[in-house]
Design a protein around this motif. Sequence first.
Motif: not given
Lengths: 256, 245
Positions: B107-114
């Motif tokens: 989830e954290e990694a996805r936030k960074w991608l966003e």
Amino acid sequence: MKQIKKWLQTYSLFCLFTIILLVIVEVLVRKGIVPNFIIPAPTGVVRTIVENWKPLLLEHLSVTMLEFLIGFAITVIGGIALAVSMFFSKIVEKIVYPAVVISQMIPIIALSPIFVMWFGYSIWSKVAVTVLISFFPIVVSTYDGLKSCDKEYVELLHSMGATRFQIFKKLHIPMALPSFFSGFKLAIVFALVGATIGEWLGASKGLGYYSRRMSGNLNAEGVFAAITILTILGILLFALASWLEKRTIYKWKDTD
Amino acid sequence: MTVVVKNVSYAFEKNGESVISNLNMEVRQGEFVSLIGKSGTGKSTILRLLTGLLKQDEGEILLRNKEIALGDVGYMPQKDLLLPWRTVLDNIMMASEIQKDLQLTKEEARKWLERVGLKEYESALPKQLSGGMKQRVAFLRTLLTGKDVLLLDEPFGALDALTKKEMQSWLLSIWQDLNKTIIFITHDLEEAVYLSDRIFLLHRNKKVEEIVVDLPRPRDPDIFHSEKMMALRLELEKRISNETD
């Protein structure tokens, strides 16, 4: 539909060529230009397969398949284990690599009396020939694949604090797959050839044994019936290996 | 000081040729420092010494008063080196798979991608990305090692001029938000001036000059046209071209 179209584009010329060749052979044999015991008429071969399907498929093919399966399993498991050992140990590499190469220089026929001495006429003499013939491509392709990894990738993972085992698992194994599959596709076909040769050398069942017996009887249709089944089997095995390769690496291999 | 390089010398193992001799350098927490210099002046070697990939022959390299070791800093090499069989998300999660103590959820990694504009690409393979996108993913992979010190080896060298400008502003905004320490290699003098607090100019005679970039922060691309920026750039150019080999 798209796949069929692509398949036709790739293989239609080859299929056409094969059909023309078969028609020419059929005509030559029927007109008596080529004697039937030299090359049989294709329709005669098909007739032999249809009439003898039970002994051919149930009695002989099943035995050849069993020899192939055991031999190929030993080849794949043993070949990968040996390649990994060579990758991790320079000493193992120095001892084993030349031996693997030399094993390919040995004429298999010359080894037949030894295999019979060691394993008798049991299934294991055929398995031994299968392994001997198919071992080389698996070992070499896996080993080369493991070594092919770019040093920069290794350094990147090292800089993240990765252990040697983590680098092997996350980097070397996936990087080795394209090369491994090249060897796997060769080995799967070689293994089938190995099982057949093994049966020539001494057996009481199997398609290799059947074709040799038919040859002794000057029954060319019988010989070609066995060859046809072996060829179809070889094509199917190769297609299976290619399918496995595509499933595993096609997505990313076709890169840039 | 976060990073201290004290009297460090290094010579190639193969031919014994000295690459770095008696190098001294200190970098503060949250500082953006660039290394510039002609090819062969040892910029990449310094970075590899700082990662722990190479071991200096003499001197010491300290990270918060402790000898630096592999896994202590985030390292981004010149090439993106994304693993072609891994998706974008899996590529940026790499460090968390290696370092068990690094807690990074998907989830954290996805936030960074966003945040870096790659939300729709989390399942894409590297071959489906443009050059700029690949560099962003490679940078995220470095950032998500969770290390305070990031070493970036000419990350935008292969990009076209427009993408490069975009990436520079993007990098600055992330750096300003996170208070990371960045040591950056570049051949582009404008880039060095635009991004850095200080610049270390490496000479072939193994001497190192330190130049302080006293441009105000936050910086935006308009600064490229400022007189001060041009003057600094010219000064650097002069110092490099005056260099005697």
